[in-house]
Scaffold this motif. Sequence first.
Motif, mmCIF file in Angstrom:
data_model
loop_
_atom_site.group_PDB
_atom_site.id
_atom_site.type_symbol
_atom_site.label_atom_id
_atom_site.label_comp_id
_atom_site.label_asym_id
_atom_site.label_seq_id
_atom_site.Cartn_x
_atom_site.Cartn_y
_atom_site.Cartn_z
ATOM 1 N N ALA A 1 0.846 -1.201 0.000
ATOM 2 C CA ALA A 1 0.000 0.000 0.000
ATOM 3 C C ALA A 1 0.876 1.243 0.000
ATOM 4 O O ALA A 1 1.971 1.257 0.578
ATOM 5 C CB ALA A 1 -0.925 0.008 1.214
ATOM 6 N N LYS A 2 0.344 2.286 -0.634
ATOM 7 C CA LYS A 2 1.052 3.562 -0.649
ATOM 8 C C LYS A 2 0.033 4.696 -0.690
ATOM 9 O O LYS A 2 -0.883 4.682 -1.529
ATOM 10 C CB LYS A 2 1.998 3.657 -1.851
ATOM 11 N N ALA B 1 9.466 -0.687 -4.658
ATOM 12 C CA ALA B 1 8.245 -0.090 -4.107
ATOM 13 C C ALA B 1 8.482 0.446 -2.704
ATOM 14 O O ALA B 1 8.023 1.544 -2.352
ATOM 15 C CB ALA B 1 7.115 -1.127 -4.093
ATOM 16 N N PHE B 2 9.215 -0.324 -1.902
ATOM 17 C CA PHE B 2 9.501 0.092 -0.529
ATOM 18 C C PHE B 2 10.361 1.358 -0.528
ATOM 19 O O PHE B 2 10.113 2.299 0.234
ATOM 20 C CB PHE B 2 10.201 -1.046 0.207
ATOM 21 N N LEU C 1 4.761 -2.487 3.240
ATOM 22 C CA LEU C 1 4.594 -3.920 3.008
ATOM 23 C C LEU C 1 3.708 -4.491 4.110
ATOM 24 O O LEU C 1 3.971 -4.264 5.299
ATOM 25 C CB LEU C 1 5.951 -4.626 3.019
ATOM 26 N N VAL C 2 2.693 -5.244 3.724
ATOM 27 C CA VAL C 2 1.780 -5.863 4.685
ATOM 28 C C VAL C 2 1.887 -7.374 4.529
ATOM 29 O O VAL C 2 1.383 -7.943 3.551
ATOM 30 C CB VAL C 2 0.322 -5.409 4.474
ATOM 31 N N VAL D 1 5.172 -3.016 7.561
ATOM 32 C CA VAL D 1 6.543 -2.527 7.449
ATOM 33 C C VAL D 1 6.497 -1.238 6.628
ATOM 34 O O VAL D 1 6.220 -1.271 5.424
ATOM 35 C CB VAL D 1 7.451 -3.571 6.768
ATOM 36 N N THR D 2 6.752 -0.114 7.286
ATOM 37 C CA THR D 2 6.576 1.192 6.660
ATOM 38 C C THR D 2 7.900 1.954 6.626
ATOM 39 O O THR D 2 8.571 2.065 7.655
ATOM 40 C CB THR D 2 5.531 2.024 7.440
ATOM 41 N N PRO D 3 8.284 2.473 5.457
ATOM 42 C CA PRO D 3 9.531 3.248 5.383
ATOM 43 C C PRO D 3 9.396 4.581 6.108
ATOM 44 O O PRO D 3 8.286 5.019 6.418
ATOM 45 C CB PRO D 3 9.736 3.441 3.875
#
Length: 401
Positions: free
Chosen positions: A76-77, A109-110, A116-117, A149-151
């Motif tokens: 997701a973004k 993407a990350f 990332l889920v 997991v979020t940047p």
Amino acid sequence: MSVTPTGHQDAGTTSGVGVLIPRLTGLTRDDFAHLVWARSARLTEGASDFSDLFSAAAVDELVSRRGLRTPFLRVAKDGATLPESAFTAPAGAGATIGDQLDDTKLWRAFADGATLVLQALHRTWEPVADLVAGLGAELGHPVQANAYVTPPQNRGFDAHYDVHDVFVLQVEGTKRWTVHEPVLPAPLRDQPWTDHRAAVAEAARGPARLDAVLRPGDVLYLPRGWLHSARARGEVSVHLTLGVHPWTRHALAEQLTRAALAALRDDPGMRDSLPLGTDATGAETERVRERLLAAVATADPTPSFHRAHRGQGRPAALGPLAQLAALRALGPTSPVRLRDALAPRLEGARLSTRVGWLDFPEAELPHVARLLAGRVDTAGDLGVELAERLLRAGVLVPADR
């Protein structure tokens, strides 16, 4: 900080210590049940060290080496979910299935800010699976686990609510959570936030009930329906979300109604055709209402409720090779135990579990009862013949000495 003030035999009934107290809330089970459960959000700072459950290294392992496929991961973004084609690909000779995770695509993407889920983590990562099994047994409601997991300085989703309760366990990094009270208290599974999108957006613009930064070891509990959004801060954020799918009174009413309707099938008068030209009003409706109410008054939803409850979970893992070895080496001194997370229930002469049911002669019932009570250590305690039958059925497993 905290928003709130701080004739049948079943096996595995919990006394209430288990997972919940030391790891998630710092409360007794009774205090959590009476002060927090399904009532209000609660933040518990420094609840536990979760590094034994999950980590950044675990994320890399799952994404790059385990051959995971969708839907075990979504991406997701900025509030939108990316198409699967954006992060999947075939994996070469011998692994040409096209929906496998592509670690290069995921890295790009990350790096571009996507979250990332990792979904259904209780099926793919053993420490999380063990936690989920223990928590589900303690709460008496099905539990599942995802990892987010979020940047840095990014968010995955806009303000929304879930149709299940959640425990958020911050594992690494920090994340700012903004929480608002529900626009639809205690939504059912078929009442998603997207049905109330405008009301959710408006409520999210108002004053927050809780605005806090979660740090490693913190736990946030949110009842279903509570609005929330989160943004990572200056480093990668990794958190686990334990989703508790509660059984509701509405669900029990469904089981009760089904039991009543099943009973009415045996009523010849209810199987009769309606008169020609009827419009299902007046006397016919009242006649049906009267018989339905009578059936509801005497119906027993317990069997169907327990079947549905068992169907919402899985038994503990079973290794076929270890099971075969235990069967071949079986003797009176062989150590055995009841398989975990079976949700066993002995009703009369029938034992119902998540792996099926077994009927027993009366002479064996005391031995089965001892097994359910945890008073069996060896095959000889049960009788080798009975132990063999239960091993073959996947109800019994070899135990460590």
